[in-house]
Design a protein around this motif. Structure first.
Motif, mmCIF file in Angstrom:
data_model
loop_
_atom_site.group_PDB
_atom_site.id
_atom_site.type_symbol
_atom_site.label_atom_id
_atom_site.label_comp_id
_atom_site.label_asym_id
_atom_site.label_seq_id
_atom_site.Cartn_x
_atom_site.Cartn_y
_atom_site.Cartn_z
ATOM 1 N N TYR A 199 0.846 -1.207 0.084
ATOM 2 C CA TYR A 199 0.036 0.120 0.197
ATOM 3 C C TYR A 199 1.013 1.205 -0.039
ATOM 4 C CZ TYR A 199 -3.587 -3.346 1.246
ATOM 5 O OH TYR A 199 -4.751 -4.114 1.270
ATOM 6 N N GLU A 200 0.970 2.037 -0.981
ATOM 7 C CA GLU A 200 1.708 3.102 -1.231
ATOM 8 C C GLU A 200 0.869 4.456 -1.641
ATOM 9 O OE1 GLU A 200 4.757 2.098 -4.193
ATOM 10 O OE2 GLU A 200 5.875 0.584 -2.768
ATOM 11 N N GLY A 201 1.363 5.495 -1.063
ATOM 12 C CA GLY A 201 1.074 6.762 -1.272
ATOM 13 C C GLY A 201 1.503 7.887 -0.468
ATOM 14 N N ASP A 202 1.048 9.212 -0.701
ATOM 15 C CA ASP A 202 1.401 10.248 0.108
ATOM 16 C C ASP A 202 0.268 10.524 0.880
ATOM 17 O OD1 ASP A 202 2.341 12.368 1.017
ATOM 18 O OD2 ASP A 202 2.187 13.590 -0.829
ATOM 19 N N LEU A 203 0.572 10.098 2.311
ATOM 20 C CA LEU A 203 -0.503 10.253 3.331
ATOM 21 C C LEU A 203 -0.791 11.500 3.841
ATOM 22 C CD1 LEU A 203 0.175 7.098 5.602
ATOM 23 C CD2 LEU A 203 -1.493 7.375 3.684
ATOM 24 N N ASP A 204 0.301 12.533 3.873
ATOM 25 C CA ASP A 204 0.147 13.641 4.574
ATOM 26 C C ASP A 204 0.271 14.764 3.529
ATOM 27 O OD1 ASP A 204 2.622 13.053 4.224
ATOM 28 O OD2 ASP A 204 3.002 13.117 6.536
ATOM 29 N N GLY A 205 0.386 14.577 2.327
ATOM 30 C CA GLY A 205 0.601 15.605 1.129
ATOM 31 C C GLY A 205 1.971 16.447 1.135
ATOM 32 N N ASP A 206 2.889 15.799 1.932
ATOM 33 C CA ASP A 206 4.244 16.531 1.892
ATOM 34 C C ASP A 206 5.047 16.100 0.563
ATOM 35 O OD1 ASP A 206 4.864 13.663 2.572
ATOM 36 O OD2 ASP A 206 5.990 14.172 4.672
ATOM 37 N N GLY A 207 4.618 15.261 -0.215
ATOM 38 C CA GLY A 207 5.279 14.857 -1.427
ATOM 39 C C GLY A 207 6.073 13.489 -0.955
ATOM 40 N N VAL A 208 6.225 13.101 0.226
ATOM 41 C CA VAL A 208 6.952 12.029 0.354
ATOM 42 C C VAL A 208 5.872 10.587 0.420
ATOM 43 C CG1 VAL A 208 8.270 10.464 2.007
ATOM 44 C CG2 VAL A 208 8.672 13.049 1.629
ATOM 45 N N LYS A 209 6.262 9.611 -0.201
ATOM 46 C CA LYS A 209 5.281 8.551 -0.127
ATOM 47 C C LYS A 209 5.703 7.470 1.066
ATOM 48 C CE LYS A 209 3.971 7.083 -4.830
ATOM 49 N NZ LYS A 209 3.954 5.873 -5.829
ATOM 50 N N GLU A 210 4.456 7.267 1.749
ATOM 51 C CA GLU A 210 4.524 6.305 3.055
ATOM 52 C C GLU A 210 4.047 5.049 2.225
ATOM 53 O OE1 GLU A 210 4.913 10.141 4.675
ATOM 54 O OE2 GLU A 210 3.026 9.343 3.322
ATOM 55 N N LYS A 211 4.388 3.910 2.839
ATOM 56 C CA LYS A 211 4.163 2.596 2.558
ATOM 57 C C LYS A 211 3.787 1.580 3.619
ATOM 58 C CE LYS A 211 8.113 -0.032 1.744
ATOM 59 N NZ LYS A 211 9.249 0.412 2.346
ATOM 60 N N GLY A 212 2.771 0.730 3.338
ATOM 61 C CA GLY A 212 2.455 -0.484 4.190
ATOM 62 C C GLY A 212 2.722 -1.631 3.438
ATOM 63 N N VAL A 213 3.037 -2.628 4.196
ATOM 64 C CA VAL A 213 3.527 -3.831 3.372
ATOM 65 C C VAL A 213 2.717 -4.879 4.463
ATOM 66 C CG1 VAL A 213 5.242 -5.569 2.719
ATOM 67 C CG2 VAL A 213 5.475 -3.115 2.892
ATOM 68 N N VAL A 214 2.102 -5.954 3.665
ATOM 69 C CA VAL A 214 1.406 -7.093 4.411
ATOM 70 C C VAL A 214 1.931 -8.566 3.563
ATOM 71 C CG1 VAL A 214 -0.593 -8.251 5.020
ATOM 72 C CG2 VAL A 214 -0.621 -5.786 4.981
ATOM 73 N N ASN A 215 2.683 -9.316 4.353
ATOM 74 C CA ASN A 215 3.366 -10.456 3.691
ATOM 75 C C ASN A 215 2.402 -11.667 4.120
ATOM 76 O OD1 ASN A 215 5.557 -8.996 2.990
ATOM 77 N ND2 ASN A 215 6.277 -9.134 5.040
ATOM 78 N N PHE A 216 2.064 -12.462 2.896
ATOM 79 C CA PHE A 216 1.154 -13.637 3.089
ATOM 80 C C PHE A 216 1.922 -14.931 2.976
ATOM 81 C CE2 PHE A 216 -1.533 -10.008 2.168
ATOM 82 C CZ PHE A 216 -2.714 -10.460 2.987
ATOM 83 N N HIS A 217 1.724 -16.077 3.705
ATOM 84 C CA HIS A 217 2.089 -17.457 3.258
ATOM 85 C C HIS A 217 0.722 -18.304 3.569
ATOM 86 C CE1 HIS A 217 3.867 -21.165 3.888
ATOM 87 N NE2 HIS A 217 4.690 -20.870 2.703
ATOM 88 N N ARG A 218 0.327 -18.834 2.288
ATOM 89 C CA ARG A 218 -0.605 -19.620 2.349
ATOM 90 C C ARG A 218 -1.975 -18.850 2.673
ATOM 91 N NH1 ARG A 218 2.015 -24.651 5.135
ATOM 92 N NH2 ARG A 218 3.198 -25.705 3.214
ATOM 93 N N ASP A 219 -2.109 -17.915 1.952
ATOM 94 C CA ASP A 219 -3.030 -16.940 2.149
ATOM 95 C C ASP A 219 -3.529 -16.412 3.378
ATOM 96 O OD1 ASP A 219 -5.211 -15.309 0.748
ATOM 97 O OD2 ASP A 219 -6.930 -16.519 1.879
ATOM 98 N N ARG A 220 -2.506 -16.331 4.473
ATOM 99 C CA ARG A 220 -2.614 -15.907 5.965
ATOM 100 C C ARG A 220 -1.436 -14.956 6.287
ATOM 101 N NH1 ARG A 220 -7.422 -16.869 8.137
ATOM 102 N NH2 ARG A 220 -8.240 -18.693 7.172
ATOM 103 N N VAL A 221 -1.750 -13.854 6.833
ATOM 104 C CA VAL A 221 -0.800 -12.978 7.105
ATOM 105 C C VAL A 221 0.315 -13.453 7.991
ATOM 106 C CG1 VAL A 221 -0.145 -10.809 8.518
ATOM 107 C CG2 VAL A 221 -2.315 -10.718 7.027
ATOM 108 N N VAL A 222 1.527 -13.264 7.676
ATOM 109 C CA VAL A 222 2.845 -13.808 8.478
ATOM 110 C C VAL A 222 3.806 -12.797 8.924
ATOM 111 C CG1 VAL A 222 3.016 -15.903 7.142
ATOM 112 C CG2 VAL A 222 4.298 -14.167 6.432
#
Length: 84
Positions: free
Chosen positions: A52-75
């Motif tokens: 999940y990537e995008g500029d959250l606070d409008g400062d021109g810097v991209k923030e990111k969130g990452v979710v990792n899965f194994h066998r369709d479950r968050v690890v």
């Protein structure tokens, strides 16, 4: 130039509170919305990565969130909001 702020459930800290290990990819999409990118991982313990990537606070810097899965479950995951 005004930067467009990222939109969607993933841009709110409270949406990330329901993300934890063993949650299914469907539950993640329900909580956070569709990821910006979906990638396969070379790590044998991680099959798929939601980014999940995008500029959250409008400062021109991209923030990111990452979710990792194994066998369709968050690890593991990394919220774009660092708890203070």
């Amino acid at each position: 130039i005004e930067q467009a702020q990222a939109a969607g459930h993933w841009t709110k800290p409270e949406s990330w509170r329901s993300i934890r290990n063993n949650v299914s990819s469907f539950q993640v999409r329900s909580a956070l919305g569709n990821p910006t990118k979906i990638k396969n991982s070379l790590n044998p313990r991680i099959e798929r990565v939601y980014r999940y990537e995008g500029d959250l606070d409008g400062d021109g810097v991209k923030e990111k969130g990452v979710v990792n899965f194994h066998r369709d479950r968050v690890v593991s995951f990394e919220s774009p909001f660092h708890e203070r």
